[in-house]
Scaffold this active site. Structure first.
Site, short mmCIF file in Angstrom:
data_model
loop_
_atom_site.label_atom_id
_atom_site.label_comp_id
_atom_site.label_asym_id
_atom_site.label_seq_id
_atom_site.Cartn_x
_atom_site.Cartn_y
_atom_site.Cartn_z
CB SER A 26 -0.86 0.02 1.25
OG SER A 26 -1.46 1.29 1.41
CE1 TYR A 85 -4.18 -2.63 5.03
CE2 TYR A 85 -4.23 -0.27 4.57
CZ TYR A 85 -4.35 -1.58 4.14
OH TYR A 85 -4.64 -1.85 2.82
P1 NAD Z 1 -11.65 -6.35 -0.11
O1 NAD Z 1 -12.04 -6.36 1.32
O2 NAD Z 1 -12.66 -6.02 -1.14
O3 NAD Z 1 -10.98 -7.75 -0.47
C1 NAD Z 1 -10.25 -8.52 0.44
C2 NAD Z 1 -10.71 -9.96 0.31
O4 NAD Z 1 -9.90 -10.75 1.18
C3 NAD Z 1 -12.17 -10.17 0.74
O5 NAD Z 1 -12.88 -10.81 -0.31
C4 NAD Z 1 -12.07 -11.08 1.98
O6 NAD Z 1 -13.11 -12.02 2.08
C5 NAD Z 1 -10.73 -11.76 1.75
N1 NAD Z 1 -10.14 -12.22 3.00
C6 NAD Z 1 -10.14 -11.60 4.21
N2 NAD Z 1 -9.53 -12.37 5.13
C7 NAD Z 1 -9.13 -13.50 4.48
C8 NAD Z 1 -8.45 -14.67 4.88
N3 NAD Z 1 -8.05 -14.85 6.15
N4 NAD Z 1 -8.21 -15.62 3.95
C9 NAD Z 1 -8.61 -15.47 2.67
N5 NAD Z 1 -9.27 -14.37 2.23
C10 NAD Z 1 -9.51 -13.40 3.12
O7 NAD Z 1 -10.39 -5.36 -0.19
P2 NAD Z 1 -9.66 -4.72 -1.45
O8 NAD Z 1 -9.82 -3.26 -1.34
O9 NAD Z 1 -10.01 -5.43 -2.71
O10 NAD Z 1 -8.14 -5.02 -1.03
C11 NAD Z 1 -7.33 -5.99 -1.64
C12 NAD Z 1 -5.90 -5.77 -1.18
O11 NAD Z 1 -5.47 -4.45 -1.56
C13 NAD Z 1 -5.72 -5.83 0.34
O12 NAD Z 1 -4.45 -6.39 0.63
C14 NAD Z 1 -5.72 -4.38 0.75
O13 NAD Z 1 -5.05 -4.20 1.96
C15 NAD Z 1 -4.98 -3.77 -0.43
N6 NAD Z 1 -5.16 -2.33 -0.61
C16 NAD Z 1 -6.40 -1.79 -0.79
C17 NAD Z 1 -6.52 -0.42 -0.99
C18 NAD Z 1 -7.85 0.23 -1.19
O14 NAD Z 1 -7.90 1.48 -1.24
N7 NAD Z 1 -8.92 -0.51 -1.35
C19 NAD Z 1 -5.37 0.39 -1.00
C20 NAD Z 1 -4.14 -0.20 -0.81
C21 NAD Z 1 -4.03 -1.57 -0.64
#
Ligand code: NAD
Length: 275
Positions: free
Chosen positions: A159, A172
């Site tokens: 991130s 985080y």
């Molecule tokens: P999201 O919550 O839509 O997707 C995360 C998925 O991970 C969910 O479907 C959830 O069910 C699954 N999950 C949670 N715990 C789990 C586990 N123990 N085992 C297997 N699956 C599990 O989030 P997103 O926004 O699509 O984020 C995806 C990645 O990108 C994450 O690593 C997040 O930290 C990172 N990220 C997101 C953003 C943002 O702005 N959305 C920014 C930077 C980084």
């Protein structure tokens, strides 16, 4: 590309978009998620669109669950060529109520109000485990398939807060810094067996996880939401599709001499001092 690609957390917003884009390039996709319904929905959509995908329930924090998933992937699609570690996220228990501590905060007895001093170690552990251990364990399981093959790689999701921590979310930010650091460590460790390891560092993407923090019920921006836009030179939130080009590049032949990089995809957020 014709690869077998495993994505964790691929029932979620960002990685479901990546899964679909990679399927369009002719890859076979294993959609792993804790939520089997979400994983199956994404896999069904890919298959309905002419691609090849399977949905598998897997917990990135349990090695047995990942080993069982690997068995299914190997039987149904073949051995894994590319792993995208997408499962991750934050938790309110690892988050302070205010960006800066003020003396009067120590007297604030409002229900749910939390200073640094009240942060729950269990909440912090949850966030570190999900993001860091949840990247390490799937890599231990699926990268074994890659040893001895060519054209294999791991793509982690860090991130932009790994470069400079964001206020309020020490757990985080620290956990994603660990993911970036691990990306470099693993790139070096795997260099002699030809497995490349890189990471995306997404900026702010409006998703279900952060929607209530960044937008009001009428769709207008919260104070924090506006602050983010003001700090983003390109003046908008990211769209999941903004991650696709870099993902295809890092998973493909075009980046075959690239390993250990963490690529910001953030509209210039990490580059901007605000002045
Ligand atoms: P999201 O919550 O839509 O997707 C995360 C998925 O991970 C969910 O479907 C959830 O069910 C699954 N999950 C949670 N715990 C789990 C586990 N123990 N085992 C297997 N699956 C599990 O989030 P997103 O926004 O699509 O984020 C995806 C990645 O990108 C994450 O690593 C997040 O930290 C990172 N990220 C997101 C953003 C943002 O702005 N959305 C920014 C930077 C980084």
């Amino acid at each position: 590309m014709n690869k077998v690609i495993v994505l964790t957390g691929a029932g979620g917003v960002l990685c479901s978009t990546l899964a679909k884009a990679l399927a369009k390039q002719g890859n076979k996709i294993a959609v792993l998620d804790l939520r089997i319904d979400a994983a199956n929905k994404v896999a069904n959509e890919i298959n309905a669109d002419g691609g090849i995908a399977i949905g598998i329930a897997a917990n990135v924090l349990e090695k047995e669950s990942l080993e069982a998933a690997r068995k299914v992937v190997n039987e149904k699609l073949g051995t894994c060529d590319i792993l995208i570690n997408g499962a991750g996220g934050n938790h309110p228990l690892g988050t302070t109520s205010n960006p800066f501590l003020q003396e009067e905060d120590l007297l604030n007895k409002t229900e749910g109000f939390k200073t640094f001093f009240e942060l729950d170690p269990e909440g912090i552990k949850f966030v570190f485990d999900l993001n860091f251990i949840g990247t390490l364990l799937p890599t231990q399981v699926f990268a074994k398939d890659m040893v001895g093959k060519t054209g294999c790689s791991v793509l982690n999701i860090s991130s932009m807060n790994a470069f400079t921590p964001l206020t309020k979310i020490p757990a985080y930010s620290g956990a994603k810094a660990a993911v970036s650091n691990f990306t470099q460590w693993l790139a070096v460790h795997f260099s002699k067996v030809g497995i490349r390891v890189n990471a995306l560092a997404p900026g702010f993407f409006l998703t279900d996880q952060n929607r209530t923090l960044l937008t009001e019920t009428d769709g207008s921006l919260t104070q924090r939401g506006q602050q983010i836009i003001d700090q983003t030179p390109m003046g908008r939130y990211g769209e999941p599709e903004d991650l696709v080009g870099t993902t295809l590049w890092l998973c493909g032949e075009g980046s075959k001499f690239v390993t250990g990089v963490v690529v910001p995809i953030d509209g210039g957020f990490a580059a901007y001092s605000g002045v």
